[in-house]
Write a protein that holds these residues in place. Structure first.
Motif: not given
Length: 696
Positions: A267-272, A313-315
């Motif tokens: 989840r953090a990787l995708v968000a990053a 896009m960030r969401l």
């Protein structure tokens, strides 16, 4: 008016911020996960409840502000209260972005979110400002709720993977028990080819151990009496008696934490990745806004700021990823590493191990060929004794056969498993060999005259042979017949239609391997492959530009699972296979591979759609500001379009994949406490010739 309301909102924010700082800090989610125990499902729920409460409070204030400024059109004094509340919420958002900028030394994408709101306030579009805050907080609430569901399902799936250990007993025999029943001070036996199930200290034995999974060090180390060994490391050769220093429940908990951490990391990787791109747009947007301010005017500058739609896009993209993980988890598939979902879309070759994946977990004992006047019962009893401490499918088939025949137990000593060859043991001071033909040939075992004809007939029937010898004398050959799983043929047909090449890989002799490959219409097959050669073969295909998905379930598959781009195993497989694999089929049904590949493809399309949905309206609106005199309303309209596209992309998985109740597997005796499983109806969408290339 808005300046005074902004000032009041600022004062309220400062007072509220000081009040928050006085409260005791509660542990963050990652802290809760790092101290996981059996009550952590509740702990996760409580943590998300706290996060949801904060987001719900912000959402409630934003909705209230929206109502106040709407009524303010009719009753202007109320507008003052609405703007004050909007200002309070803006400062809450702005302060967080400044803290991030201070800590990282640069402006991040969340800074643009706060500028987005202040641009609307400064241009007196109060209703739009309040609506934007409602949208931000509603999206955050939706993301938190989805993440909570994924985490809870991860906990259940991790706990539903049965884990066992061999407990040493005073009689010299080992007893198989569930891992969570181990207590400190118990002694467990770990043989070659098995994963160390617990943290402990060696009290007897000598072994070579692979610790790469924990330390990253590829060179194996020798473990002797007094040394410490850690859970998840692999015994390559030898045997160890290990005194438990950490309870089985704690070890299971650690494995659950690892699964949760992997989900959180993805989840953090995708968000990053999304944030990294969004961050790159901050300075260009500010630069263009400055040019618009000078060349066109302040309203154009505000419109340029509103043209940055990266917040949608960030969401949208992280929410899309979580929705796919949630749906896959509900279908009976445990994705331990979310990156596998992305890599599956790039896979062009699927390699299947033969036994236990394409065939039923336990082979059928078709015939027992006896030599040197030994009886069938003696051959089966001795073979079951040699395999007593193993958990792979052939070992279980032998032990079940011995139990069905109600045979008296034979006690063997010095049992040791040699990966790729078989079992070495001792019975009545004679060496016992149980395994492949190559083991017998290496150890100089003498074959009877009828061996070649018997072997040819068995292979012609598609059977595999397991050899048993005492010393250098062959005393029995056990003929094992694999049964193809019912869901294999339609699954392979579906994978072929997706353009995937399908290979069969086996350590078995070429003839039965070719027989099964031809039966299933494989593109190619490789027989008599040793474990280390499996990995080399995968690496050779990767060097040719292939992306490999390997499906296996045995001790011999561990190296191949590690080497492949995507690794899949089945619940009920050996611990080393389920610990190594990125994806586990919880109900042991191969048919889920079709759904996995379908979801991986649509997931990649959805992320690209989300990216385009955020960037294209942004670019068009900036061009419109400079060329067509677009204003605030046009910019806000394009932002709504971007949000709609990303929202549709995030929710589309739940619209495309319709849940259907799936049957539990027939061999569910090896599963423990599984939650109900759902299958998914896929949207509407000839076997390649067999090349018969056996690897000798």
């Amino acid at each position: 008016m808005w300046v005074g309301a902004f000032a009041i909102g600022g004062v309220v924010f400062i007072l509220a911020d000081r009040l928050r700082r006085r409260r005791n800090r509660r542990p963050a989610l990652i802290t809760v996960l790092s101290t996981y125990d059996r009550s952590s499902d509740l702990a996760v729920k409580q943590t998300y409840l706290r996060l949801n409460r904060r987001t719900r409070r912000r959402l409630g204030l934003a909705i209230t502000a929206s109502g106040l400024v709407t009524v303010g059109f009719v009753v202007p004094p109320i507008n003052f209260l609405g703007v004050s509340l909007i200002s309070y919420l803006f400062l809450d958002l702005f302060s967080e972005s400044l803290l991030v900028a201070r800590d990282e030394g640069r402006l991040r994408a969340n800074f643009m979110e706060s500028l987005f709101v202040i641009a609307l306030i400064a241009t007196q579009y109060y209703i739009l400002a309040a609506t934007t805050l409602v949208s931000f907080n509603l999206g955050s609430l939706l993301l938190l709720g989805t993440q909570e569901r994924v985490f809870k399902r991860t906990i259940r799936n991790a706990l539903n993977i049965p884990r066992f250990a061999m407990l040493a007993s005073s009689s010299g025999q080992s007893l198989e028990i569930r891992l969570d029943q181990l207590e400190i001070g118990d002694v467990v036996v770990v043989n070659a080819g098995s994963t160390v199930p617990i943290d402990g200290r060696v009290v007897e034995g000598l072994a070579t151990v692979d610790q790469q999974a924990l330390t990253g060090e590829s060179r194996p180390v020798d473990k002797v009496v007094g040394d410490t060994v850690l859970a998840t490391t692999l015994v390559l050769s030898g045997s160890l008696h290990i005194e438990v220093e950490r309870t089985g429940e704690e070890t299971v908990a650690a494995q659950v934490v690892a699964a949760l951490a992997s989900t959180l990391d993805y989840r953090a990787l995708v968000a990053a990745r999304v944030d990294e791109f969004a961050d790159l747009t901050v300075l260009p947007t500010l630069g263009l806004a400055g040019i618009a301010l000078v060349a066109v005017g302040p309203l154009a500058a505000a419109a340029v700021i509103l043209s940055n739609h990266m917040n949608s896009m960030r969401l949208g993209i992280p929410l899309t990823a979580l929705n796919y993980l949630d749906l896959i988890g509900r279908s009976g598939v445990f994705v331990k590493d979310g990156r596998a979902l992305e890599l599956l879309a790039e896979v062009d070759v699927v390699i299947f191990d033969k036994t236990g994946t394409l065939t039923m977990e336990q082979p059928t004992i078709q015939h027992i060929h006896c030599f040197a006047e030994f009886s069938e019962d003696t051959v089966i009893a001795l073979a079951a004794a040699a395999e007593q401490e193993q958990q792979h499918p052939i070992a279980r088939a032998l032990k079940h056969e011995a139990a069905d025949r109600d045979l008296n137990a034979i006690i063997t000593a010095d049992n040791a498993y040699e990966v790729g060859y078989g079992i070495h043991a001792t019975w009545q001071d004679q060496p016992v060999l149980l395994g492949s033909e190559r083991l017998m040939q290496r150890e100089g075992v003498t074959f009877p005259a009828e061996h070649d004809a018997l072997q040819a007939e068995s292979y012609a029937r598609g059977s595999s042979l397991l050899y048993l010898a005492l010393g250098t004398q062959l005393i029995g050959i056990i003929e094992l017949r694999p049964t193809v799983r019912a869901d294999v043929t339609p699954t392979l047909d579906a994978l072929r239609r997706r353009g995937l090449r399908l290979y069969l890989l086996s350590g078995d002799h070429e003839t039965p391997t070719r027989y099964l490959a031809e039966q299933l219409g494989m593109d190619d097959y490789f027989a008599q492959v040793l474990p280390q050669d499996k990995a080399a073969m995968i690496e050779q295909l990767q060097a040719q530009g292939r992306r490999i998905c390997f499906v296996g379930d045995g001790i011999n598959d561990a190296i191949a699972l590690k080497a492949s781009d995507v690794s899949v195993s089945l619940q009920g497989a050996t611990s080393v296979a389920t610990d190594t694999a990125q994806i586990i089929l919880m109900d042991q049904q191969i048919k889920h591979l079709e759904t996995l590949f379908q979801m991986a493809q649509t997931y990649r399309l959805n992320t690209r759609f989300s990216f385009a949905g955020a960037t294209i309206p942004s670019l068009l609106n900036v061009a419109g500001v400079f060329l067509l005199e677009f204003g605030i309303l046009a910019a806000y309209g394009s932002w709504l379009v971007a949000n709609g596209i990303n929202g549709l992309s995030a929710l589309s998985p739940r619209l495309i994949y319709r849940p259907q109740r799936a049957r539990q597997p027939d061999n569910s005796a090896d599963t423990v406490g599984q939650a109900p499983i759902e299958a998914y109806a896929l949207p509407a969408g000839g076997a390649a010739p067999n090349s018969g290339g056996a690897a000798q």
